[in-house]
Design a protein around this motif. Structure first.
Motif: not given
Length: 413
Positions: A401, A404, A406
């Motif tokens: 994965l 993610s 930010d």
């Protein structure tokens, strides 16, 4: 993927011309032993790294007949189950089952469980590891060919195994028996050839002195007789047994012989990794896409360092973990291998002019070799053995994965 099958040998190139015929033995009925012999001929034990003690036959009866073989990178629960489901008599893998010494192979241990399952089902297991990494037409050759890298050579050459040259003088009538005995002890063996010797004729002379017990001649009398000179090469590991055979069979009380250690020249085409060129240069971005398209899919995929527009013409590859060759790939524009660490990679690319690094999954980098190993077995046993290539991905990493988080949002910390 179509592969070109080849064989390697410990015979120097200039010696090969004197040994007629093709390498690799041809048999009609395949056995565990005959298949093992064909693999040793293609991937000699002498090319293995010293620490690699798990290669060869792990389990199985050498005399068992074989008509179907499964090839896989790893021997684990999945590939053993596949071997049993397919009804093969032999499982051949790149990675050994017994990497290090074990104290028990009881069925309640992980490795012992696999051995017991194979033994009960009549499945032999053979591993060709670093010997297949270094051999001509081995793991890195298969990887290079799959990526379209041509005109390859080893990055780090492997020396030929330590060898001796024996020269011995014997009465002509005893020459044939002596050659036979020396050959039985290990002299004169090259790949799939045995009894290799050069025999020349001449005359020898000697004078037995008081205290001698000559088999031929009399004390204080000069003896001159027809003799043969026998030249034979031998692996140094066979030296003691060959000399014992010499002294046991030679008719003289004191045999005359010379034993010379041969310089260890590079084995033809053998060594770790390969470096060559692309037939048509590519931008790094396109080359990485080519690598991803040519290798089997894995969770880890393909990662790279460097300018995506950098032109890649010369490519180095090493199947499996190739960090040990980083200092030797400076002539390449890109280096394809597996298992590079963060710090090693960062320090390597920090210096300008270094090759771009293209990292692939360990299993994927070695999988193309399976076709070549299967070709070796088929060539040695035409129409006698069915070969199956396992497509089970046994790479250590099973899913992936992307991160993610930010980093622009401080409230996320």
């Amino acid at each position: 993927m179509e592969e070109v099958v080849g064989h390697s040998s410990i015979v120097p190139e200039n010696n090969r011309r004197g040994l007629p015929g093709r390498l690799g033995r041809v048999t009609t009925q395949a056995t565990v032993d005959s298949i093992t012999a064909s693999l040793w001929a293609a991937y000699p034990h002498s090319l293995a790294q010293e620490w690699d003690t798990g290669i060869g036959l792990t389990c199985g009866d050498p005399e068992d007949a074989v008509n179907k073989v499964l090839f896989a990178v790893d021997v684990d629960d999945r590939t053993v189950a596949q071997a049993l489901d397919l009804g093969v008599q032999m499982l051949i893998t790149h990675h050994p089952l017994l990497f290090a010494a074990v104290k028990s192979v009881a069925a309640n241990t992980p490795k012992g469980r696999l051995i017991h399952r194979m033994q009960r089902a009549g499945v032999a297991h053979f591993a060709a590891h670093t010997n297949a990494d270094c051999a001509a037409s081995g793991v890195s050759d298969a990887l290079a060919a799959g990526l379209g890298v041509i005109d390859t050579r080893p990055i780090e050459t492997s020396p030929m195994p330590p060898m001796d040259k024996l020269v011995v003088y014997v009465p002509r009538e005893n020459a044939a028996v002596l050659v036979e005995s020396l050959a039985a002890a290990g002299a004169g063996r090259f790949g799939d050839y045995a009894d290799a010797a050069f025999v020349s004729e001449g005359f020898g002379q000697f004078r037995p002195l008081p205290g001698a017990n000559p088999a031929i001649g009399e004390i204080n009398c000069l003896e001159r007789l027809a003799e043969s000179r026998i030249d034979m090469f031998l692996l140094r590991e066979h030296r003691d047994q060959v000399l014992r055979a010499l002294r046991a069979v030679h008719p003289y009380e004191e045999p005359g012989f010379d034993l010379t250690e041969i310089v260890r020249l590079p084995a033809p085409g053998a060594g770790l990794g390969r470096i060559g060129r692309l037939e048509k240069p590519l931008a790094l971005r396109d080359f990485v896409a080519l690598v991803a398209a040519k290798l089997p899919a894995t969770a880890a995929g393909v990662t790279a360092t460097g300018d995506p527009e950098r032109v890649i013409s010369t490519v180095a590859v090493c199947g499996g973990a190739g960090a040990s060759l980083l200092d030797r790939v400076g002539a390449a524009d890109a280096y394809v291998t597996a298992d590079l660490s963060h710090h090693t990679s960062a320090e390597f690319v920090a210096e300008s002019g270094r090759p771009a690094l293209v990292q692939v999954a360990h299993w994927a980098s070695e999988w193309p070799w399976l076709n070549r190993a299967a070709g070796v077995v088929r060539a040695a046993h035409p129409d006698a053995v069915e070969t199956v290539i396992s497509k089970i991905c046994t790479d250590a990493w099973t899913f992936h994965l992307p991160g993610s988080l930010d980093l622009g949002r401080e409230d996320r910390f």
